[in-house]
Write an enzyme that holds these catalytic residues in place. Sequence first.
Site, PDB file in Angstrom:
ATOM      1  N   ARG A 107       0.882  -1.179   0.000  1.00 19.92           N
ATOM      2  CA  ARG A 107       0.000   0.000   0.000  1.00 19.92           C
ATOM      3  C   ARG A 107       0.914   1.221   0.000  1.00 19.92           C
ATOM      4  O   ARG A 107       1.700   1.409   0.925  1.00 19.92           O
ATOM      5  CB  ARG A 107      -0.915   0.001   1.231  1.00 19.92           C
ATOM      6  CG  ARG A 107      -1.580   1.346   1.442  1.00 19.92           C
ATOM      7  CD  ARG A 107      -2.703   1.306   2.438  1.00 19.92           C
ATOM      8  NE  ARG A 107      -3.860   0.624   1.880  1.00 19.92           N
ATOM      9  CZ  ARG A 107      -5.078   0.667   2.409  1.00 19.92           C
ATOM     10  NH1 ARG A 107      -5.295   1.357   3.513  1.00 19.92           N
ATOM     11  NH2 ARG A 107      -6.077   0.021   1.849  1.00 19.92           N
ATOM     12  N   HIS A 134      -7.321   0.792  -6.524  1.00 25.37           N
ATOM     13  CA  HIS A 134      -7.532  -0.083  -5.360  1.00 25.37           C
ATOM     14  C   HIS A 134      -8.175  -1.388  -5.863  1.00 25.37           C
ATOM     15  O   HIS A 134      -9.335  -1.685  -5.579  1.00 25.37           O
ATOM     16  CB  HIS A 134      -8.445   0.626  -4.351  1.00 25.37           C
ATOM     17  CG  HIS A 134      -8.404   0.058  -2.971  1.00 25.37           C
ATOM     18  ND1 HIS A 134      -7.602  -1.008  -2.607  1.00 25.37           N
ATOM     19  CD2 HIS A 134      -9.084   0.397  -1.835  1.00 25.37           C
ATOM     20  CE1 HIS A 134      -7.790  -1.292  -1.329  1.00 25.37           C
ATOM     21  NE2 HIS A 134      -8.683  -0.458  -0.839  1.00 25.37           N
ATOM     22  N   GLN A 137     -10.026  -4.058  -3.586  1.00 24.55           N
ATOM     23  CA  GLN A 137     -11.330  -3.626  -3.093  1.00 24.55           C
ATOM     24  C   GLN A 137     -12.411  -3.851  -4.155  1.00 24.55           C
ATOM     25  O   GLN A 137     -13.516  -4.306  -3.852  1.00 24.55           O
ATOM     26  CB  GLN A 137     -11.290  -2.141  -2.702  1.00 24.55           C
ATOM     27  CG  GLN A 137     -12.579  -1.651  -2.094  1.00 24.55           C
ATOM     28  CD  GLN A 137     -12.856  -2.235  -0.727  1.00 24.55           C
ATOM     29  OE1 GLN A 137     -12.036  -2.130   0.164  1.00 24.55           O
ATOM     30  NE2 GLN A 137     -14.031  -2.860  -0.558  1.00 24.55           N
ATOM     31  N   ASP A 221     -17.274   7.031  -1.704  1.00 19.76           N
ATOM     32  CA  ASP A 221     -16.059   6.901  -0.893  1.00 19.76           C
ATOM     33  C   ASP A 221     -15.798   8.266  -0.264  1.00 19.76           C
ATOM     34  O   ASP A 221     -16.468   9.258  -0.611  1.00 19.76           O
ATOM     35  CB  ASP A 221     -14.906   6.465  -1.824  1.00 19.76           C
ATOM     36  CG  ASP A 221     -13.612   6.144  -1.091  1.00 19.76           C
ATOM     37  OD1 ASP A 221     -13.636   5.991   0.145  1.00 19.76           O
ATOM     38  OD2 ASP A 221     -12.557   6.061  -1.760  1.00 19.76           O
ATOM     39  N   CYS A 261     -16.267   1.388   0.457  1.00 19.31           N
ATOM     40  CA  CYS A 261     -15.106   0.546   0.799  1.00 19.31           C
ATOM     41  C   CYS A 261     -14.720   0.674   2.271  1.00 19.31           C
ATOM     42  O   CYS A 261     -14.036  -0.192   2.792  1.00 19.31           O
ATOM     43  CB  CYS A 261     -13.929   0.882  -0.099  1.00 19.31           C
ATOM     44  SG  CYS A 261     -13.281   2.554   0.101  1.00 19.31           S
ATOM     45  N   ARG A 289     -13.233  -8.881   1.336  1.00 22.23           N
ATOM     46  CA  ARG A 289     -11.831  -8.573   1.035  1.00 22.23           C
ATOM     47  C   ARG A 289     -10.964  -9.799   1.336  1.00 22.23           C
ATOM     48  O   ARG A 289     -10.092 -10.164   0.553  1.00 22.23           O
ATOM     49  CB  ARG A 289     -11.343  -7.385   1.886  1.00 22.23           C
ATOM     50  CG  ARG A 289     -11.836  -6.027   1.460  1.00 22.23           C
ATOM     51  CD  ARG A 289     -11.218  -5.577   0.143  1.00 22.23           C
ATOM     52  NE  ARG A 289      -9.780  -5.507   0.179  1.00 22.23           N
ATOM     53  CZ  ARG A 289      -9.067  -4.480   0.656  1.00 22.23           C
ATOM     54  NH1 ARG A 289      -9.684  -3.417   1.121  1.00 22.23           N
ATOM     55  NH2 ARG A 289      -7.740  -4.500   0.639  1.00 22.23           N
TER      56      ARG A 289
HETATM   57  N1  NVA Z   1     -10.027   6.509  -1.481  1.00 26.76           N
HETATM   58  C1  NVA Z   1      -9.648   6.119  -0.133  1.00 26.76           C
HETATM   59  C2  NVA Z   1      -9.869   4.663   0.046  1.00 26.76           C
HETATM   60  C3  NVA Z   1      -9.530   4.151   1.427  1.00 26.76           C
HETATM   61  C4  NVA Z   1      -9.677   2.661   1.554  1.00 26.76           C
HETATM   62  C5  NVA Z   1      -8.198   6.495   0.120  1.00 26.76           C
HETATM   63  O1  NVA Z   1      -7.371   6.324  -0.786  1.00 26.76           O
HETATM   64  O2  NVA Z   1      -7.888   6.970   1.211  1.00 26.76           O
HETATM   65  N1   CP Z   2     -11.149  -0.355   2.346  1.00 24.00           N
HETATM   66  C1   CP Z   2      -9.881  -0.366   2.793  1.00 24.00           C
HETATM   67  O1   CP Z   2      -8.940  -0.573   2.032  1.00 24.00           O
HETATM   68  O2   CP Z   2      -9.758  -0.162   4.118  1.00 24.00           O
HETATM   69  P1   CP Z   2      -8.405   0.049   4.965  1.00 24.00           P
HETATM   70  O3   CP Z   2      -7.879   1.417   4.591  1.00 24.00           O
HETATM   71  O4   CP Z   2      -8.838  -0.036   6.382  1.00 24.00           O
HETATM   72  O5   CP Z   2      -7.434  -1.019   4.583  1.00 24.00           O
END
Ligand code: NVA
Ligand code: CP
Length: 307
Positions: A107, A134, A137, A221, A261, A289
């Site tokens: 990540r 992502h 997800q 989101d 998500c 997930r």
């Molecule tokens: N769009 C959000 C998704 C978090 C799971 C982010 O990138 O923070």
């Molecule tokens: N949806 C998701 O990726 O959640 P986290 O940021 O908690 O991993």
Amino acid sequence: MEEKTIKHFLKFDDFTIDEINHVFARTAIIKKRFKGYEEYLPLHDRTLAMIFEKPSTRTRISFEAGMYQLGGSVIHLTTGDSQMGRSEPIEDTARVISRMVDIVMIRTFGQDKIDTFANNSRVPVINGLTNEFHPCQILADIFTFIEHRGPVAGKTVAWIGDANNMANTWVQAAKMLGFTMKVTTPKQYPLNPELAPTGAHLVLCDSPNEAAKDADLVTTDVWASMGSEDEAEKRRKAFQGYCVDKELMSCANPDALFMHCLPAHRGEEVTSDVLEGDQSVVWDEAENRMHVQKALMEYLLLGMDVK
Ligand code: NVA
Ligand code: CP
């Protein structure tokens, strides 16, 4: 000797339709086994390294629990507790880590970072979220849709909100799997066509009501993704009118599902009654997930010849 091509999952369309469908089919089997307390340990001698440069709850727990359930081991690294935080080049990090583990989940911020890691890795790399995409997800979200409503081809999904990593990945998936994405974002936050491919699968809408009309799934989101926190106040103003509430849900098909998500900000991008309401499948989505990622790791490590 011919070098073996390593399969990665860095964006949704890194996989073919057959590969995506294989992952969904295996997810159903692996989930059923898990629910029946049936032991399934095909990765008993394998190790997953997880690298987090941003926070996580779901991604960490789903990959970690999933790998243990398949019999494997997990190593958890963050920028701060590794040499990555002291500027060791990503190329060197990838070369070293991938000599010691069997699969890597990352990540991070820019997609270029995960691409560089993958280009220097001896083992498969999975995108656990970048600024751009992502894909794990969206695998979980589409699997969840299929569980509740059957095949997604021919259906309509409404995206209400930011043109972010989730939106881009939904659009990629729509193009590949044959469903329609109706997308509405504030004018100052448009989709980037280099990340969210245009075509018949993508309908850009001028308002949330127009996007939600005839949708089989409404999804949204946060308005400020990780890394954009300092824009939160500015974005809160720009996204006024983009909250998914009961009134907006009533524009969609009567049996439309709601997904997010998570983590969610109740009262911003979604109201509490929609998030907790009958149409919401957000908790299934979160659980799935783990099941889709178990199938994904199984595929990347063992291929399709599995029982
Ligand atoms: N769009 C959000 C998704 C978090 C799971 C982010 O990138 O923070
Ligand atoms: N949806 C998701 O990726 O959640 P986290 O940021 O908690 O991993």
